[in-house]
Design a protein around this motif. Structure first.
Motif, PDB file in Angstrom:
ATOM      1  N   ALA A  22       0.835  -1.210   0.000  1.00  0.00           N
ATOM      2  CA  ALA A  22       0.000   0.000   0.000  1.00  0.00           C
ATOM      3  C   ALA A  22       0.867   1.257   0.000  1.00  0.00           C
ATOM      4  N   ILE A  23       1.961   1.227   0.735  1.00  0.00           N
ATOM      5  CA  ILE A  23       2.892   2.361   0.754  1.00  0.00           C
ATOM      6  C   ILE A  23       3.487   2.587  -0.638  1.00  0.00           C
ATOM      7  N   ILE A  24       3.870   1.504  -1.290  1.00  0.00           N
ATOM      8  CA  ILE A  24       4.450   1.608  -2.633  1.00  0.00           C
ATOM      9  C   ILE A  24       3.418   2.141  -3.628  1.00  0.00           C
ATOM     10  N   ALA A  25       2.195   1.618  -3.555  1.00  0.00           N
ATOM     11  CA  ALA A  25       1.135   2.074  -4.462  1.00  0.00           C
ATOM     12  C   ALA A  25       0.829   3.554  -4.253  1.00  0.00           C
ATOM     13  N   ALA A  26       0.820   3.999  -3.000  1.00  0.00           N
ATOM     14  CA  ALA A  26       0.582   5.416  -2.720  1.00  0.00           C
ATOM     15  C   ALA A  26       1.699   6.265  -3.318  1.00  0.00           C
ATOM     16  N   ALA A  27       2.941   5.806  -3.202  1.00  0.00           N
ATOM     17  CA  ALA A  27       4.070   6.545  -3.776  1.00  0.00           C
ATOM     18  C   ALA A  27       3.907   6.673  -5.288  1.00  0.00           C
ATOM     19  N   VAL A  28       3.531   5.576  -5.937  1.00  0.00           N
ATOM     20  CA  VAL A  28       3.341   5.598  -7.393  1.00  0.00           C
ATOM     21  C   VAL A  28       2.207   6.536  -7.765  1.00  0.00           C
ATOM     22  N   TYR A  29       1.061   6.357  -7.123  1.00  0.00           N
ATOM     23  CA  TYR A  29      -0.126   7.089  -7.556  1.00  0.00           C
ATOM     24  C   TYR A  29      -0.076   8.577  -7.206  1.00  0.00           C
ATOM     25  N   PHE A  30       0.443   8.909  -6.052  1.00  0.00           N
ATOM     26  CA  PHE A  30       0.399  10.299  -5.621  1.00  0.00           C
ATOM     27  C   PHE A  30       1.616  11.121  -6.037  1.00  0.00           C
ATOM     28  N   PHE A  31       2.689  10.461  -6.468  1.00  0.00           N
ATOM     29  CA  PHE A  31       3.875  11.212  -6.880  1.00  0.00           C
ATOM     30  C   PHE A  31       4.234  11.014  -8.347  1.00  0.00           C
ATOM     31  N   LEU A  32       4.208   9.778  -8.850  1.00  0.00           N
ATOM     32  CA  LEU A  32       4.602   9.558 -10.244  1.00  0.00           C
ATOM     33  C   LEU A  32       3.492   9.884 -11.230  1.00  0.00           C
ATOM     34  N   VAL A  33       2.294   9.423 -10.950  1.00  0.00           N
ATOM     35  CA  VAL A  33       1.196   9.591 -11.907  1.00  0.00           C
ATOM     36  C   VAL A  33       0.902  11.061 -12.201  1.00  0.00           C
ATOM     37  N   PRO A  34       0.750  11.927 -11.186  1.00  0.00           N
ATOM     38  CA  PRO A  34       0.439  13.330 -11.509  1.00  0.00           C
ATOM     39  C   PRO A  34       1.540  14.048 -12.273  1.00  0.00           C
ATOM     40  N   SER A  35       2.785  13.693 -12.021  1.00  0.00           N
ATOM     41  CA  SER A  35       3.886  14.383 -12.695  1.00  0.00           C
ATOM     42  C   SER A  35       4.278  13.701 -14.002  1.00  0.00           C
ATOM     43  N   HIS A  36       3.632  12.570 -14.309  1.00  0.00           N
ATOM     44  CA  HIS A  36       3.943  11.798 -15.518  1.00  0.00           C
ATOM     45  C   HIS A  36       5.416  11.424 -15.574  1.00  0.00           C
ATOM     46  N   ALA A  37       5.986  11.194 -14.413  1.00  0.00           N
ATOM     47  CA  ALA A  37       7.392  10.791 -14.333  1.00  0.00           C
ATOM     48  C   ALA A  37       7.478   9.280 -14.488  1.00  0.00           C
ATOM     49  N   SER A  38       8.512   8.846 -15.146  1.00  0.00           N
ATOM     50  CA  SER A  38       8.717   7.417 -15.347  1.00  0.00           C
ATOM     51  C   SER A  38      10.045   7.020 -14.730  1.00  0.00           C
ATOM     52  N   VAL A  39       9.974   6.502 -13.533  1.00  0.00           N
ATOM     53  CA  VAL A  39      11.159   6.025 -12.831  1.00  0.00           C
ATOM     54  C   VAL A  39      11.302   4.546 -13.166  1.00  0.00           C
ATOM     55  N   SER A  43       5.783   0.188 -12.772  1.00  0.00           N
ATOM     56  CA  SER A  43       4.787   1.271 -12.734  1.00  0.00           C
ATOM     57  C   SER A  43       5.201   2.401 -13.662  1.00  0.00           C
ATOM     58  N   GLY A  44       6.495   2.714 -13.690  1.00  0.00           N
ATOM     59  CA  GLY A  44       6.994   3.736 -14.611  1.00  0.00           C
ATOM     60  C   GLY A  44       6.773   3.346 -16.061  1.00  0.00           C
ATOM     61  N   LEU A  45       7.047   2.076 -16.363  1.00  0.00           N
ATOM     62  CA  LEU A  45       6.776   1.572 -17.715  1.00  0.00           C
ATOM     63  C   LEU A  45       5.282   1.647 -18.011  1.00  0.00           C
ATOM     64  N   GLY A  46       4.472   1.326 -17.013  1.00  0.00           N
ATOM     65  CA  GLY A  46       3.017   1.413 -17.177  1.00  0.00           C
ATOM     66  C   GLY A  46       2.548   2.831 -17.452  1.00  0.00           C
ATOM     67  N   ILE A  47       3.178   3.815 -16.812  1.00  0.00           N
ATOM     68  CA  ILE A  47       2.828   5.215 -17.045  1.00  0.00           C
ATOM     69  C   ILE A  47       3.121   5.594 -18.500  1.00  0.00           C
ATOM     70  N   VAL A  48       4.254   5.128 -19.012  1.00  0.00           N
ATOM     71  CA  VAL A  48       4.591   5.395 -20.415  1.00  0.00           C
ATOM     72  C   VAL A  48       3.610   4.675 -21.340  1.00  0.00           C
ATOM     73  N   LEU A  49       3.363   3.388 -21.073  1.00  0.00           N
ATOM     74  CA  LEU A  49       2.468   2.614 -21.938  1.00  0.00           C
ATOM     75  C   LEU A  49       1.033   3.129 -21.914  1.00  0.00           C
ATOM     76  N   ALA A  50       0.619   3.737 -20.805  1.00  0.00           N
ATOM     77  CA  ALA A  50      -0.747   4.271 -20.707  1.00  0.00           C
ATOM     78  C   ALA A  50      -1.004   5.361 -21.744  1.00  0.00           C
ATOM     79  N   ASN A  51       0.068   5.968 -22.261  1.00  0.00           N
ATOM     80  CA  ASN A  51      -0.090   6.964 -23.314  1.00  0.00           C
ATOM     81  C   ASN A  51      -0.381   6.336 -24.670  1.00  0.00           C
ATOM     82  N   PHE A  52      -0.100   5.040 -24.820  1.00  0.00           N
ATOM     83  CA  PHE A  52      -0.247   4.372 -26.102  1.00  0.00           C
ATOM     84  C   PHE A  52      -1.287   3.260 -26.089  1.00  0.00           C
ATOM     85  N   VAL A  53      -1.570   2.720 -24.914  1.00  0.00           N
ATOM     86  CA  VAL A  53      -2.499   1.599 -24.775  1.00  0.00           C
ATOM     87  C   VAL A  53      -3.746   2.115 -24.065  1.00  0.00           C
ATOM     88  N   PRO A  54      -4.921   1.825 -24.611  1.00  0.00           N
ATOM     89  CA  PRO A  54      -6.151   2.350 -23.988  1.00  0.00           C
ATOM     90  C   PRO A  54      -6.591   1.555 -22.756  1.00  0.00           C
TER      91      PRO A  54
END
Length: 155
Positions: A22-39, A43-54
């Motif tokens: 839960a701590i890891i998921a919160a870090a991903v969702y509240f810090f990476l997702v809004p800034s569109h950062a790909s670490v 999850s970072g790969l998922g953020i990038v793929l979300a731009n291409f995969v519906p």
């Protein structure tokens, strides 16, 4: 002789592992997702793929984690496979539903990545100390630990 299962210890272990994820998921969702950062993470790969995969991030992360989970189960053994969580995408899906239009908490990509790194390190430490994983690249690190004899933190 049959092994007895200590239910209280099992519940405690599950609660600790779930808290770490839960701590890891919160870090991903509240810090990476809004800034569109790909670490460097699944999850970072998922953020990038979300731009291409519906598909939502949670679905992409689940697909990638299941593939790596299967690989980890066969290469690292049954205990690691059992203690590898697929709860990360579940928590991300929960956050997607509860906070659909979350904005950056810091208004800075650099600070978001820094906060992500600090928060996710706590969650990963909890899991690694229990010989568990949140899935994703943790599985790759565990494989490197087993076959290349690298410390888990360095892998």
């Amino acid at each position: 002789m049959k092994k007895t299962i200590d239910t209280a210890a099992l519940v405690k272990e599950a609660a600790i592992l779930t808290g770490g994820v839960a701590i890891i998921a919160a870090a991903v969702y509240f810090f990476l997702v809004p800034s569109h950062a790909s670490v460097s993470s699944i999850s970072g790969l998922g953020i990038v793929l979300a731009n291409f995969v519906p598909l939502p991030l949670s679905a992409i992360t689940m697909i990638l984690n299941v593939v790596l989970l299967i690989i980890g189960f066969f290469t690292c053994g049954r205990e690691f496979g059992v203690k590898t969580s697929v709860m990360l995408p579940v928590f991300i899906a929960l956050f997607e539903r509860l906070f659909p239009d979350i904005g950056s908490l810091t208004d800075s990509q650099e600070l978001d990545v820094l906060c992500y790194t600090l928060v996710v390190s706590v969650g990963l430490s909890i899991l690694f100390n229990r010989n568990a994983s949140s899935g994703g690249l943790d599985i790759v690190a565990k494989i490197m630990n087993k076959y290349l004899h690298m410390e888990l933190g360095r892998a």
